[in-house]
Design a protein around this motif. Structure first.
Motif, PDB file in Angstrom:
ATOM      1  N   CYS A 415       0.806  -1.345   0.085  1.00  0.00           N
ATOM      2  CA  CYS A 415      -0.052   0.056  -0.135  1.00  0.00           C
ATOM      3  C   CYS A 415       0.882   1.368  -0.049  1.00  0.00           C
ATOM      4  O   CYS A 415       0.326   2.411  -0.021  1.00  0.00           O
ATOM      5  CB  CYS A 415      -0.878   0.063   1.171  1.00  0.00           C
ATOM      6  N   ARG A 418       0.155   2.817  -3.184  1.00  0.00           N
ATOM      7  CA  ARG A 418      -1.184   2.961  -3.163  1.00  0.00           C
ATOM      8  C   ARG A 418      -1.979   3.414  -4.705  1.00  0.00           C
ATOM      9  O   ARG A 418      -2.803   2.958  -5.286  1.00  0.00           O
ATOM     10  CB  ARG A 418      -1.977   3.605  -2.258  1.00  0.00           C
ATOM     11  N   LEU A 421      -1.227   0.858  -7.362  1.00  0.00           N
ATOM     12  CA  LEU A 421      -2.131  -0.091  -7.223  1.00  0.00           C
ATOM     13  C   LEU A 421      -3.461   0.153  -7.562  1.00  0.00           C
ATOM     14  O   LEU A 421      -4.444  -0.437  -8.379  1.00  0.00           O
ATOM     15  CB  LEU A 421      -2.178  -0.612  -5.499  1.00  0.00           C
ATOM     16  N   GLU A 422      -3.985   1.446  -7.259  1.00  0.00           N
ATOM     17  CA  GLU A 422      -5.359   2.206  -7.463  1.00  0.00           C
ATOM     18  C   GLU A 422      -5.350   1.994  -9.056  1.00  0.00           C
ATOM     19  O   GLU A 422      -6.538   1.711  -9.527  1.00  0.00           O
ATOM     20  CB  GLU A 422      -5.655   3.276  -6.923  1.00  0.00           C
ATOM     21  N   PHE A 425      -5.800  -1.583 -10.352  1.00  0.00           N
ATOM     22  CA  PHE A 425      -7.110  -2.231 -10.115  1.00  0.00           C
ATOM     23  C   PHE A 425      -8.221  -1.365 -10.454  1.00  0.00           C
ATOM     24  O   PHE A 425      -9.325  -1.660 -10.216  1.00  0.00           O
ATOM     25  CB  PHE A 425      -7.251  -2.438  -8.579  1.00  0.00           C
ATOM     26  N   LEU A 442      -9.222  -0.912  -5.342  1.00  0.00           N
ATOM     27  CA  LEU A 442      -8.299  -1.496  -4.555  1.00  0.00           C
ATOM     28  C   LEU A 442      -8.572  -1.879  -3.065  1.00  0.00           C
ATOM     29  O   LEU A 442      -8.519  -2.841  -2.719  1.00  0.00           O
ATOM     30  CB  LEU A 442      -7.085  -0.354  -4.638  1.00  0.00           C
ATOM     31  N   GLN A 445     -10.243  -4.796  -3.084  1.00  0.00           N
ATOM     32  CA  GLN A 445      -9.355  -6.045  -2.927  1.00  0.00           C
ATOM     33  C   GLN A 445      -8.758  -6.309  -1.727  1.00  0.00           C
ATOM     34  O   GLN A 445      -8.543  -7.436  -1.230  1.00  0.00           O
ATOM     35  CB  GLN A 445      -8.172  -5.813  -4.192  1.00  0.00           C
TER      36      GLN A 445
END
Length: 634
Positions: A415, A418, A421-422, A425, A442, A445
């Motif tokens: 994270c 973050r 990753l956002e 996703f 995210l 998830q």
């Protein structure tokens, strides 16, 4: 010049009349001559008739004379055994001769169907080809000489005075071949800023190259010029990437590397990619545009040929990483590759947007998406590893399970990226219809992984035969999860409601622990009104049995639970305080009642093993692991 132009015009008209009136069709020829005469008095039958066709021969003679003169001028340079561009006057004269030759071809090519003119044109084209070959050699010589004169030690930063280097951290040993130092291809020096442009060729050399390129394009040799240019510059790029430590690896070679080796290779790839896309490629684009100024197609083609190999090398490595192992441990390095390539997409779009190189830009975007899919795949593998983690062996003392530590620390580390990753996703499907539509993919998830972890821990808690210990296990792991999530990016994604819900769960586990472990003990200490109806002897006997039973059960619980473990000091203190609040008042009241029984008053020391302070001390020794405060379970 005017007379010469009119002569050529008459020759053209005469040629048309002869061509259209061939096969001895004199009437047709006469008609054509009459039409020309009506159009312009200069095209009279007298001027265009066969009687004055000897002017054709004079025109051919003029062309032949011009070609002989040009042949002498150009042959001098073509056959020269030293570089023409070593002397500026010589190079200027050579270019003038080439310009004149191209001009002659342009003027006379329309008459090439005439046999005599066509023969002259063929000679001129052969002469031009030899001139182009020599220009090609001169172009190559200028490229190589410019590279040799490039000063590696001068600063190039637009905004700083820092020097640059593309050398890898390891010092390269000097290579010696046949007793002489091997010729080094010039590369740039220590890099502290990407806001730089490299001019690896002197300005004068660039101007000379442009003049040659202009003639070669005009002479129909633009592709050959691009090829010479790109072959020289491509070597510079490849050597620069090599100096950064980047190897040319196939997909199979990448996949065969150990993880440590691959991590090192990724580190070098990140550095090389930034240098290539932010410094080397833009500098090559600028150089191409200057050398081939005015010829955008030749410039685009040359740039593509120079950079294609290096760009493909960088993209192939990223692609090999993307299609490699989905092991969860690889997430962080794959994220590094993804973030690097994602941040360089604007450079790809800016540099590789023309018709020749647009495929490279599209490939970069495709591989970036593939890296995103790889990251999603890694999270799926993490989910599978949680599901597959067996519930076979209980953690001693109900302590933290390794999977709890692993998953929480893994998610906390993940994270930190973050934003990336956002982005990955963004189109990830919702895993729980109960989640509000405004919740990010995210967040969904992370919530799903936490749910899997909790289910796994609940299954593991059932391994314990002692129900109270199973709740200690759930308390420990639940508390660890909440504490890790609080105040972190993971906690932000999960939300405050999630934190409150799971904090309440830990409290509920605490309640269940007390009920399953201490309710029986508290029940022993309870004296209800029915005890008074037994009579003095009956009550004395009952309370005596109760104190004996309490001592036994209290000792047994303390003996067992002093080997249990609560990792969080605050939680451990909360459990102790809660026990003291319930147990000490009940025990104190019980002892008062015990001493109030006349038959037992003198026997108090025999049956009363603990005072309230002793009870508190025993409680304080709980959950220490294998030993109490004095080094052993008492």
């Amino acid at each position: 010049m005017a007379e010469n132009g009119e002569e050529k015009l008459l020759a053209m008209a005469r040629h048309i009349a002869k061509t259209l009136g061939h096969n001895n069709n004199n009437n047709m020829a006469d008609d054509i001559l009459q039409i020309f005469s009506n159009f312009d008095g200069r095209f009279s039958k007298e001027n265009l008739s066969d009687k004055v066709l000897d002017s054709d021969h004079r025109s051919c003679a003029t062309l032949d004379h011009s070609l002989k003169s040009l042949d002498q001028r150009i042959s001098h340079f073509v056959s020269s055994d030293h570089p023409v561009w070593a002397d500026s006057a010589e190079s200027a004269a050579f270019l003038d001769a080439v310009d004149d030759l191209v001009g002659v071809l342009s003027e006379w090519s329309s008459l090439a169907s005439d046999k005599s003119v066509g023969a002259c044109i063929a000679r001129a084209e052969d002469m031009l080809q030899h001139a182009m070959f020599r220009l090609e050699d001169e172009f190559r010589w200028l490229m190589e000489r410019g590279g040799e004169s490039f000063d590696l030690n001068r600063p190039y930063s637009k905004s700083t005075e820092n020097k640059m280097s593309f050398d890898s951290e390891e010092d390269d040993e000097e290579e010696v071949m046949n007793g002489e130092e091997e010729q080094q291809i010039p590369v740039a020096l220590p890099l502290t800023d990407y806001d730089v442009v490299i001019d690896v060729l002197p300005s004068g050399t660039i101007n000379d190259l442009h003049e040659i390129a202009k003639r070669m394009v005009a002479g129909g040799f633009g592709k050959e010029c691009s090829h010479v240019y790109s072959s020289c510059r491509r070597e510079f790029l490849e050597e620069s990437l090599s100096r950064l430590g980047l190897q040319k690896l196939s997909v199979e070679e990448v996949h065969k590397k150990t993880w440590q080796e691959l991590e090192d290779e990724i580190e070098r790839w990140i550095k090389a990619s930034n240098v290539a896309l932010r410094i080397l490629f833009p500098s090559e684009r600028r150089l191409c545009d200057r050398v081939f100024f005015g010829f955008s197609s030749a410039s685009d083609r040359s740039f593509m040929e120079v950079c294609r190999g290096s760009a493909i090398q960088l993209l192939n490595f990223a692609d090999a990483v993307a299609i490699g192992s989905r092991s969860p441990e690889r997430l962080f390095r794959i994220l590094d590759v993804f973030e690097t390539l994602r941040d360089l997409i604007p450079e790809f779009e800016s540099l590789f947007s023309d018709q020749y190189s647009v495929l490279l830009r599209n490939e970069a975007i495709t591989i970036c998406k593939r890296l995103g899919e790889a990251i999603k795949g890694i999270f799926m593998e993490l989910e599978n590893s949680i599901r597959r983690d067996p519930a076979k062996v209980a953690v001693p003392g109900g302590g933290l399970h390794p999977i709890t530590r692993y998953v929480m620390n893994y998610l906390l580390a993940a994270c930190r990226s973050r934003i990336s990753l956002e982005q990955v996703f963004e189109e990830y499907p919702k895993l729980d219809d109960r989640v509000a539509s405004s919740t990010s993919s995210l967040s969904v998830q992370m919530d799903w992984i936490m749910e899997l972890l909790e289910s796994n821990l609940e299954a593991k808690s059932k391994i314990y035969k002692d129900t109270a210990l199973s709740y200690v296990f759930l308390m420990n792991n639940g508390r660890y999860i909440v504490q890790k999530a609080k105040g972190s990016e993971l906690g932000t994604l999960l939300g405050d409601d999630w934190i409150r819900k799971h904090t309440a769960k830990v409290r509920q586990y605490h309640v269940h622990y007390q009920r399953s472990s201490w309710n029986k003990v508290l029940g022993i200490l309870k004296l209800d009104s029915s005890n008074g109806s037994m009579g003095a002897n009956g009550f004395a006997k009952t309370i005596k049995e109760k104190i004996k039973l309490f001592n036994h059960q209290f000792d047994e619980i303390c003996k067992i639970q002093c080997s249990w473990f609560v990792f969080d000091e605050q939680l451990r203190e909360e459990i102790r305080i809660s026990l003291e609040k319930k147990l000490l008042p009940a025990y104190g009241n019980f002892i008062v009642r015990f001493r109030s029984v006349a038959e037992l008053g003198k026997l108090g020391d025999k049956y009363i093993r603990y005072g309230t302070e002793d009870i508190a001390a025993k409680i304080n020794d709980l959950f220490q692991g294998s030993t109490g405060s004095n080094g052993s379970c008492k």
